[in-house]
Write a protein that holds these residues in place. Sequence first.
Motif, PDB file in Angstrom:
ATOM      1  N   GLY A  10       0.728  -1.476  -0.058  1.00 44.49           N
ATOM      2  CA  GLY A  10      -0.404  -0.131   0.021  1.00 44.49           C
ATOM      3  C   GLY A  10       0.719   1.203  -0.107  1.00 44.49           C
ATOM      4  O   GLY A  10       0.460   2.341  -0.420  1.00 44.49           O
ATOM      5  N   LEU A  11       1.968   1.548   0.343  1.00 38.58           N
ATOM      6  CA  LEU A  11       3.027   2.395   1.184  1.00 38.58           C
ATOM      7  C   LEU A  11       3.291   2.596  -0.897  1.00 38.58           C
ATOM      8  O   LEU A  11       4.387   4.098  -0.974  1.00 38.58           O
ATOM      9  CB  LEU A  11       3.639   2.439   1.679  1.00 38.58           C
ATOM     10  N   VAL A  12       4.111   1.659  -1.023  1.00 33.97           N
ATOM     11  CA  VAL A  12       4.239   1.847  -2.268  1.00 33.97           C
ATOM     12  C   VAL A  12       3.704   2.222  -3.644  1.00 33.97           C
ATOM     13  O   VAL A  12       3.768   3.612  -4.268  1.00 33.97           O
ATOM     14  CB  VAL A  12       5.034   0.883  -2.990  1.00 33.97           C
ATOM     15  N   ARG A  13       2.191   1.531  -3.297  1.00 38.21           N
ATOM     16  CA  ARG A  13       1.424   2.235  -4.707  1.00 38.21           C
ATOM     17  C   ARG A  13       0.929   3.774  -3.599  1.00 38.21           C
ATOM     18  O   ARG A  13       0.587   4.477  -4.885  1.00 38.21           O
ATOM     19  CB  ARG A  13       0.068   1.891  -3.584  1.00 38.21           C
ATOM     20  N   HIS A  14       1.077   4.258  -2.526  1.00 45.71           N
ATOM     21  CA  HIS A  14       0.494   5.507  -2.244  1.00 45.71           C
ATOM     22  C   HIS A  14       1.665   6.334  -3.081  1.00 45.71           C
ATOM     23  O   HIS A  14       1.350   7.280  -3.377  1.00 45.71           O
ATOM     24  CB  HIS A  14       0.773   5.335  -0.413  1.00 45.71           C
ATOM     25  N   LEU A  18      -3.601   7.056  -9.980  1.00 42.36           N
ATOM     26  CA  LEU A  18      -3.640   5.022 -10.468  1.00 42.36           C
ATOM     27  C   LEU A  18      -4.480   4.573  -9.855  1.00 42.36           C
ATOM     28  O   LEU A  18      -4.712   3.132 -10.325  1.00 42.36           O
ATOM     29  CB  LEU A  18      -2.026   5.577 -10.171  1.00 42.36           C
ATOM     30  N   TYR A  19      -4.869   4.791  -8.610  1.00 42.92           N
ATOM     31  CA  TYR A  19      -5.261   3.713  -7.236  1.00 42.92           C
ATOM     32  C   TYR A  19      -6.431   4.575  -6.407  1.00 42.92           C
ATOM     33  O   TYR A  19      -7.815   3.329  -6.469  1.00 42.92           O
ATOM     34  CB  TYR A  19      -4.042   2.574  -6.308  1.00 42.92           C
ATOM     35  N   ALA A  68       3.371   6.483  -5.707  1.00 46.21           N
ATOM     36  CA  ALA A  68       3.534   6.019  -7.138  1.00 46.21           C
ATOM     37  C   ALA A  68       2.240   7.099  -7.150  1.00 46.21           C
ATOM     38  O   ALA A  68       3.259   8.309  -7.900  1.00 46.21           O
ATOM     39  CB  ALA A  68       2.867   4.763  -7.641  1.00 46.21           C
ATOM     40  N   GLU A  69       1.709   7.041  -6.595  1.00 45.16           N
ATOM     41  CA  GLU A  69       0.022   8.446  -6.161  1.00 45.16           C
ATOM     42  C   GLU A  69       1.232   9.797  -6.285  1.00 45.16           C
ATOM     43  O   GLU A  69       0.957  11.360  -6.624  1.00 45.16           O
ATOM     44  CB  GLU A  69      -1.025   8.071  -5.343  1.00 45.16           C
TER      45      GLU A  69
END
Length: 180
Positions: A60-64, A84-85, A66-67
Amino acid sequence: MWVDPDDDPRETDVETVDERSILLDNLRHYRLTLEMKCAGLDAEQMARRSIPPSTMSLLGLVRHMAEEERHFRRVMAGEDAPKLYRTDEDRDGDFNGAIADPAVVEDARRQWRAEVELTDQYLAGVTELGTRNAGFSDLGPEPGGDEQLRDVLVAQIAEYARHCGHADLLRERIDGRVGQ
């Protein structure tokens, strides 16, 4: 020790002599720290949640992040870079969608690296830290705003620093590794 201090990729011989080099070096440092905290983990470990009711995970942190990197394109460069998410229906989609699927993990890593590269390309083309945003801001409650690049960089560094602390605790919960 996480890594031998002599082999720590965050440490360089580059001298930071001005505001810009200090800010960019700190950004680089925290990006590498997040990458180190996620290194060597499988999909289940990356998606493992902290403690209920939190949905926080390393994935979740990696995805966050990226945002958050995408923020530079949207706000500073004025590009049409949709989220993105996250969606209006799921404002925590970066964390909620972080499931233990190798394809989801690979996609998140790829997206994060791509956004880091695009941010770096933008930063390489703008030398003045007083450069103003392109007329849009998603930092505040209302679109618009007047932000300087230096302020957006400091906010990004703070975002990484905060989440690297979270990543340290998450990694310790997964396999006991801490530090640095």
